[in-house]
Design a protein around this motif. Structure first.
Motif: not given
Length: 321
Positions: A92-107, A111-119
């Motif tokens: 998934c990260e090949a297109c959406h970039g490194p996940v980093g802390n995106h998977a962690r629930n935000p405080r 806001q949740r850490e961003p990923m590359i999104t499309f649309g």
């Protein structure tokens, strides 16, 4: 700052660089867009890819989520056995970039850490979105000239037409491709429902049978250099050369035919003899006068001039026989 990654799959992304996100027409406020850009820059600099790959993403993006991604495993992008596919590399990260802390629930309040999104809703500029796709697909012969295409000039994103997280991309479905195209081309949509049209709605032909949406410097993104050459791909019997030729036919098929559809037979712009009379003013075919030839008035010029596309008959000067 450009996004950097050691993975070859992102070579195309680096080649095209970044456009300022704040300069794009998005729903994000300029400050918010700049903040997202800075976060993504930092994530790429750190390169924190998930050690579990797609398993990390699918915890949230399963089939029951509001943004499901499991459909990708039914198409080529999700096939690990296909060399160069996203799932064979960074997943998934090949297109959406490194996940980093995106998977962690935000405080709370964050806001949740961003990923590359499309649309359309993505704060990432269209050129940047497309560069992700082109990092793999620019090597394909029919997409190497994408930047010269009408869709690229008009800032159309790949995801405006294509869907990856589904079992079958609608653009690759013979029955659904036209539906996708006419969502932006309403005039052609109307023409396709007229009395006479190419068999596009039933899937026997597709828009891509004549047009190359990814690469074309030809008129209307046609696959061939001219309208006639495009038509001859299916209508080879009209190519000629003929002993007796009809000048409009050799010049441009679209002078008489509307390729997307017409209320007249054979995709004609007008019914004959009115169509013929745009160029030919002869008394026996003039339906405006009472003594006009009834054969032309009640029928058509084609009753006599039946080799209208050209004739090889010795007596075919008037396109008869």
């Amino acid at each position: 700052m450009k996004w950097k990654t050691p993975q070859w799959l992102w070579a195309g992304v680096l080649a095209f660089g970044l456009l300022p996100l704040a300069a794009q027409a998005t729903d994000q406020a300029p400050d918010a867009s700049a903040q997202i850009e800075a976060q993504l820059d930092k994530k790429f600099a750190e390169g924190k890819y998930s050690p579990k790959g797609a398993d990390t993403c699918l915890k949230c993006h399963d089939a029951e989520s509001d943004k499901p991604a499991t459909g990708i495993f039914h198409n080529v992008h999700g096939n690990k056995g296909v060399p160069g596919s996203p799932m064979s590399d960074l997943q998934c990260e090949a297109c959406h970039g490194p996940v980093g802390n995106h998977a962690r629930n935000p405080r709370k309040g964050q806001q949740r850490e961003p990923m590359i999104t499309f649309g359309k809703e993505s704060p990432v500029p269209v050129e940047k979105q497309n560069s992700v796709c082109l990092s793999c697909h620019s090597k394909e012969a029919d997409k190497m000239g994408w930047h010269a295409s009408t869709h690229a000039v008009e800032d159309v994103s790949c995801t405006s037409c294509h869907a990856l997280h589904v079992e079958k991309d609608p653009m690759l479905d013979e029955k659904k491709q036209a539906e996708t195209c006419v969502s932006c081309h309403p005039k052609e949509k109307s023409d396709l429902h007229k009395r006479s049209s190419h068999p596009i709605l039933n899937g026997d032909m597709q828009c891509s049978s004549c047009h190359n949406p990814h690469q074309s410097q030809n008129e209307a993104s046609l696959k061939q250099p001219t309208v006639n050459e495009n038509c001859y791909e299916c209508h080879a019997e009209k190519r000629g050369p003929f002993l007796w030729e009809h000048e409009p036919v050799t010049e441009d098929c679209a002078l008489c035919h509307n390729p997307h559809g017409s209320i007249n037979q054979s995709l004609l712009d007008k019914r004959v003899p009115q169509l013929c009379q745009e160029c030919h003013r002869v008394p026996h075919a003039n339906v405006q006068i009472p003594e006009g030839d009834l054969k032309a008035r009640g029928g058509s010029c084609l009753n006599c001039h039946n080799q209208i596309h050209g004739s090889n008959h010795p007596n075919g000067r008037a396109l008869r026989e």
